[in-house]
Write an enzyme that holds these catalytic residues in place. Sequence first.
Site, PDB file in Angstrom:
ATOM      1  N   SER A 121       0.824  -1.209   0.000  1.00 13.94           N
ATOM      2  CA  SER A 121       0.000   0.000   0.000  1.00 13.94           C
ATOM      3  C   SER A 121       0.856   1.256   0.000  1.00 13.94           C
ATOM      4  CB  SER A 121      -0.903   0.026   1.233  1.00 13.94           C
ATOM      5  OG  SER A 121      -1.571   1.271   1.339  1.00 13.94           O
ATOM      6  N   GLU A 123       0.108   3.754   1.549  1.00 18.51           N
ATOM      7  CA  GLU A 123       0.043   4.308   2.902  1.00 18.51           C
ATOM      8  C   GLU A 123       1.364   4.106   3.649  1.00 18.51           C
ATOM      9  OE1 GLU A 123      -2.484   5.930   4.607  1.00 18.51           O
ATOM     10  OE2 GLU A 123      -3.625   6.055   2.742  1.00 18.51           O
ATOM     11  N   TYR A 145      -2.936   0.550   9.894  1.00 18.67           N
ATOM     12  CA  TYR A 145      -2.996  -0.122   8.593  1.00 18.67           C
ATOM     13  C   TYR A 145      -1.656  -0.023   7.885  1.00 18.67           C
ATOM     14  CZ  TYR A 145      -4.307  -0.793   3.656  1.00 18.67           C
ATOM     15  OH  TYR A 145      -4.379  -1.210   2.351  1.00 18.67           O
TER      16      TYR A 145
END
Length: 318
Positions: A121, A123, A145
Amino acid sequence: MICGVGGQDGAYLSRLLLGKGYRVFGTSRDAQGGSFANLQRLGVHSRVNLLSMAPEDFRSVLMAMKAAQPDEVYFLAGQSSVGLSFEQPAETIQSFMLGTLNVLEACRMMDKPARQYHAGSSECFGDTGGAPATETTPFSPRSPYAVAKASAYWLVNNYREAYGLYACTGILFNHESPLRPSRFVTQKIVQAAKRIAVGSTEKLILGRMDISRDWGWAPDYVEAMWLMLQQDSPDDYVIATGHTFSLQEFVATAFELHQLDWRDHVLQDPKLFRPSDILINCADPGKAQKQLKWVASLQGGAVVQEMMKPAGAGNVCG
C-alpha cells in the site's frame, strides 16, 4: 489461488485470470456461507473454486495450498480500511502480518513452487511532502494499517532473500471501482450524489476535503498484479497513475456528473477527521511502466465517471 477473493481486487483479478484461461481457486474465511456478491456482479462466481481459509491459522493456509496446488498465489486478504484500523489496530496488524507470514511459510514448504503476489500500500510512505514516491522512497507509516502493510512488505523481502522465493509486493496507490464497499469515502461520495440527483434531500457529511490522492481504476491494477508474476525474476513495484487529484475535486466531479453544485449538498464534520492523515500522496510509476509495460488507462475524474456505472460496465482491463 486468490486469498481474499470476495473483495474488490479479488473479484476483478478472478475475472482477468479466468479470461486468460486460468483455473482459479479463491479463499474466504467461510466459503460455504459467504455471498461473494462481487463475484456474482462480475458474472464469474460459478467459475471460481471456493475454499475456506483463515489467514491467521497456518494449518488452514497450508491445507488450502495443498488443495489448490497453485502456480500463482495472490494474497489480497486483510482488513482494508485505513480509517477502521484506528478503531481495530490489533486486528488489522494481525490480519496482515500473520496472514502474509503464513502464506510465505506455506509456499516455502510446498513441493511445487508457487509465485506469490502480496498486496502492499502507498500508505506505507506516509506524507512525502508532495514528492512522488518510488520503490526506494523510505517508509513512514502513519496509521495501524500502514504499519501492518510496511511490516508485511519486509517479511516478503526477507523470505525472497533468505529462501529464494518468487515473492513480490505491489505498492498500490488508491484504486477504485463500483465494487468499492460503502465505508470507503469514494463510494460514499458517488452513492450520495446518485441519491441526491434523484430527489434525496440528505446532506453528504465528510471529514477533510483538502487531502489529495492518486486515484486509479481497479481493473487496471489487477492487471499489474498479474504482470508482476510473469517476469523472469521477482521485484517490487509502485502501481499508480502518476497524477494526484484532491478529494474536493473528486466530490465536485461526482456532483457535476449529475448537473449539481456540490457546495449545496456537502458538509464537513471534524468528528470524521482521522487522528493522523496524509495531506497528499504522489507516485512515480516509472519502473512499472518501463519493466512491466503497464500504464494506467484512467485517472482522476475519469475514475469518478466509471464509478457511476454498474460493476462490469465500461472500462475493462485484460
